[in-house]
Write an enzyme that holds these catalytic residues in place. Structure first.
Site, mmCIF file in Angstrom:
data_model
loop_
_atom_site.group_PDB
_atom_site.id
_atom_site.type_symbol
_atom_site.label_atom_id
_atom_site.label_comp_id
_atom_site.label_asym_id
_atom_site.label_seq_id
_atom_site.Cartn_x
_atom_site.Cartn_y
_atom_site.Cartn_z
ATOM 1 N NE ARG A 91 -4.402 -1.125 0.374
ATOM 2 C CZ ARG A 91 -4.522 -2.363 -0.593
ATOM 3 N NH1 ARG A 91 -3.519 -2.580 -1.614
ATOM 4 N NH2 ARG A 91 -5.640 -2.950 -0.611
ATOM 5 C CG HIS A 147 -3.722 -0.211 -6.545
ATOM 6 N ND1 HIS A 147 -3.891 0.153 -5.270
ATOM 7 C CD2 HIS A 147 -3.650 -1.635 -6.223
ATOM 8 C CE1 HIS A 147 -4.172 -0.612 -4.471
ATOM 9 N NE2 HIS A 147 -4.101 -1.894 -4.957
HETATM 10 P P1 NDP Z 1 -1.917 -11.383 4.773
HETATM 11 O O1 NDP Z 1 -2.645 -10.783 5.959
HETATM 12 O O2 NDP Z 1 -2.075 -12.773 4.432
HETATM 13 O O3 NDP Z 1 -0.316 -10.958 5.083
HETATM 14 C C1 NDP Z 1 0.009 -9.785 5.777
HETATM 15 C C2 NDP Z 1 1.519 -9.994 6.052
HETATM 16 O O4 NDP Z 1 1.958 -9.091 6.867
HETATM 17 C C3 NDP Z 1 1.564 -11.024 7.419
HETATM 18 O O5 NDP Z 1 2.568 -11.883 7.149
HETATM 19 C C4 NDP Z 1 1.896 -10.157 8.666
HETATM 20 O O6 NDP Z 1 2.512 -11.080 9.653
HETATM 21 C C5 NDP Z 1 2.644 -9.102 8.052
HETATM 22 N N1 NDP Z 1 2.659 -8.060 8.957
HETATM 23 C C6 NDP Z 1 1.282 -7.115 8.966
HETATM 24 N N2 NDP Z 1 1.734 -6.149 9.920
HETATM 25 C C7 NDP Z 1 3.048 -6.162 10.329
HETATM 26 C C8 NDP Z 1 4.031 -5.477 10.831
HETATM 27 N N3 NDP Z 1 3.585 -4.388 11.712
HETATM 28 N N4 NDP Z 1 5.096 -6.004 10.993
HETATM 29 C C9 NDP Z 1 5.514 -7.004 10.452
HETATM 30 N N5 NDP Z 1 4.927 -7.771 9.474
HETATM 31 C C10 NDP Z 1 3.292 -7.481 9.519
HETATM 32 O O7 NDP Z 1 -2.144 -10.331 3.406
HETATM 33 P P2 NDP Z 1 -1.796 -10.624 1.835
HETATM 34 O O8 NDP Z 1 -0.394 -11.510 1.725
HETATM 35 O O9 NDP Z 1 -3.164 -11.562 1.377
HETATM 36 O O10 NDP Z 1 -1.865 -9.130 1.141
HETATM 37 C C11 NDP Z 1 -0.950 -8.314 1.658
HETATM 38 C C12 NDP Z 1 -1.149 -6.962 1.070
HETATM 39 O O11 NDP Z 1 -1.015 -6.951 -0.337
HETATM 40 C C13 NDP Z 1 -2.615 -6.698 1.243
HETATM 41 O O12 NDP Z 1 -2.987 -6.237 2.631
HETATM 42 C C14 NDP Z 1 -2.849 -5.346 0.315
HETATM 43 O O13 NDP Z 1 -2.411 -4.178 1.010
HETATM 44 C C15 NDP Z 1 -1.619 -5.558 -0.703
HETATM 45 N N6 NDP Z 1 -2.310 -5.999 -1.971
HETATM 46 C C16 NDP Z 1 -2.165 -5.328 -3.225
HETATM 47 C C17 NDP Z 1 -2.321 -5.443 -4.496
HETATM 48 C C18 NDP Z 1 -2.015 -4.706 -5.411
HETATM 49 O O14 NDP Z 1 -2.693 -4.864 -6.569
HETATM 50 N N7 NDP Z 1 -1.117 -3.942 -5.392
HETATM 51 C C19 NDP Z 1 -3.465 -6.495 -4.592
HETATM 52 C C20 NDP Z 1 -3.680 -7.485 -3.421
HETATM 53 C C21 NDP Z 1 -2.996 -7.092 -2.311
HETATM 54 P P3 NDP Z 1 1.743 -12.176 10.300
HETATM 55 O O15 NDP Z 1 1.824 -13.177 9.317
HETATM 56 O O16 NDP Z 1 2.537 -12.247 11.714
HETATM 57 O O17 NDP Z 1 0.418 -11.605 10.657
HETATM 58 C C1 OXD Z 2 -6.226 -5.784 -2.798
HETATM 59 C C2 OXD Z 2 -5.747 -4.824 -3.896
HETATM 60 O O1 OXD Z 2 -5.911 -5.465 -1.556
HETATM 61 O O2 OXD Z 2 -6.289 -4.865 -5.121
HETATM 62 O O3 OXD Z 2 -6.554 -6.554 -3.162
HETATM 63 O O4 OXD Z 2 -5.014 -3.747 -3.814
#
Ligand code: NDP
Ligand code: OXD
Length: 315
Positions: free
Chosen positions: A230, A278
């Site tokens: 993000r 994005h």
């Molecule tokens: P998940 O919830 O599966 O994974 C998030 C990861 O981030 C977890 O490993 C979590 O740790 C870690 N995390 C969260 N907060 C912290 C922190 N403060 N310090 C360290 N690690 C942290 O999400 P997804 O993998 O499904 O998606 C990730 C992100 O990708 C989404 O939230 C979105 O913002 C972005 N995204 C962007 C897209 C795009 O088109 N650009 C499309 C889809 C997603 P833990 O495992 O320990 O909880």
């Molecule tokens: C998502 C994205 O969070 O597309 O899935 O950004």
């Protein structure tokens, strides 16, 4: 028939409505703001970037489905009804699309495709020396669904891969670091990838101080960053400063602090920046509607919901 509503101000709602009607013939599919009917009927909502105050307007809402993996926009609504479960997308199609993006951009930097492209434009035949994938360590911040998948695929290509998340993961071939080991993770990382969710803790995390902690031992002698998590996570002025003073070698950015990225942003024309709108991983209407329908069916028969959002953690 239970009523379901889409709140999708920025997406082609007709395409989504058609996909949902095909996936869920048992639902009465409505659309905010123009085809709402009686708001009291609405039990289920699916949203992407819902404006604040909209979801509170459905007094009998039982379940909110995010149409993306990230839920920051939904959780950012100060009047979001409390106690209603929120589920987010965790789907192999979305995950594969994200891994394609991360692999594409890691390879683009590793194989210096921008330099080759610029040479082609100039008609310059310069077959400069290259290095092996194993000469680079890719560090992934956020080892959740998407981070873990991208990490595994990069490791298969021969990159060294390290990962950082709140809780330490165990993934064969990947050295995983926990939240309190950020500096150790950064010191090994030549290409930093963010797949973190947007939360209070991750806001502004990619700043100059963090960039200065990245490895400079890789073949480019300065780190590269890729953000598909993000935009709130990156301090864009710091990224530009670091690109200009050589503290960063290059950057790929898919997400921005303001989207669409204003035309006036210097990122558009920065010679070391590759940017995409994005679009790293697009939510496919048919796939996601089938997934949402499955969640609603689970809810109706009292089965546990999958991929529930933890409101306190913020993801
Ligand atoms: P998940 O919830 O599966 O994974 C998030 C990861 O981030 C977890 O490993 C979590 O740790 C870690 N995390 C969260 N907060 C912290 C922190 N403060 N310090 C360290 N690690 C942290 O999400 P997804 O993998 O499904 O998606 C990730 C992100 O990708 C989404 O939230 C979105 O913002 C972005 N995204 C962007 C897209 C795009 O088109 N650009 C499309 C889809 C997603 P833990 O495992 O320990 O909880
Ligand atoms: C998502 C994205 O969070 O597309 O899935 O950004």
């Amino acid at each position: 028939m239970s009523a379901f509503v889409f709140v999708l101000p920025t997406w082609p709602v007709d395409v989504w409505t058609q996909a949902m009607k095909a996936a869920a013939p048992d639902l009465d599919v409505r659309v905010w703001p123009n085809h709402l009917g009686r708001v009291e009927d609405i039990k289920y909502a699916a949203a992407w970037l819902p404006p604040a105050d909209v979801l509170k307007g459905f007094p009998n809402l039982k379940l909110i489905c995010s149409l993306g993996a990230g839920v920051d926009a939904i959780l950012g609504d100060p009047t979001l009804p409390r106690d209603i479960p929120i589920v987010r997308v965790n789907d192999p199609d979305l995950t594969t699309r994200m891994s394609e993006y991360i692999v594409l951009h890691v390879l683009m930097h590793h194989r210096q495709q921008r330099r080759l492209g610029a040479n082609q434009k100039l008609g310059v035949w310069d077959s400069f020396p290259t290095h092996a994938a194993s000469a680079l360590t890719v560090g992934i911040m956020g080892m959740g669904v998407m981070g873990a998948d991208a990490a595994t695929k990069l490791a298969m290509l021969g990159f060294k891969v390290v990962g950082w998340s709140r809780s330490r993961k165990t993934i064969p071939g990947i050295r995983c670091f926990a939240e309190n080991e950020l500096d150790a993770f950064l010191s090994q990382t030549d290409i930093l990838v963010s797949l973190l969710p947007a939360t209070k803790e991750t806001d502004g995390i990619i700043n100059r101080a963090l960039i200065q902690k990245l490895s400079r031992k890789g073949p480019f002698a300065a780190p590269i960053m890729i953000n598909a998590g993000r935009g709130r996570q990156q301090v864009e002025e710091d990224i530009i400063t670091c690109l200009d003073n050589g503290e960063l070698y290059a950057a790929t950015l898919d997400v921005f602090s303001q989207e669409p990225l204003p035309r006036s942003s210097p990122l558009w024309s920065h010679p070391k920046v590759t940017l995409t709108p994005h679009a790293a991983a697009d939510s496919d209407p048919e796939t996601i509607c089938r997934y949402v329908h499955q969640q609603i069916q689970n809810f109706e028969i009292g089965q546990p919901l999958q991929n529930l959002v933890d409101r306190k953690r913020g993801y």
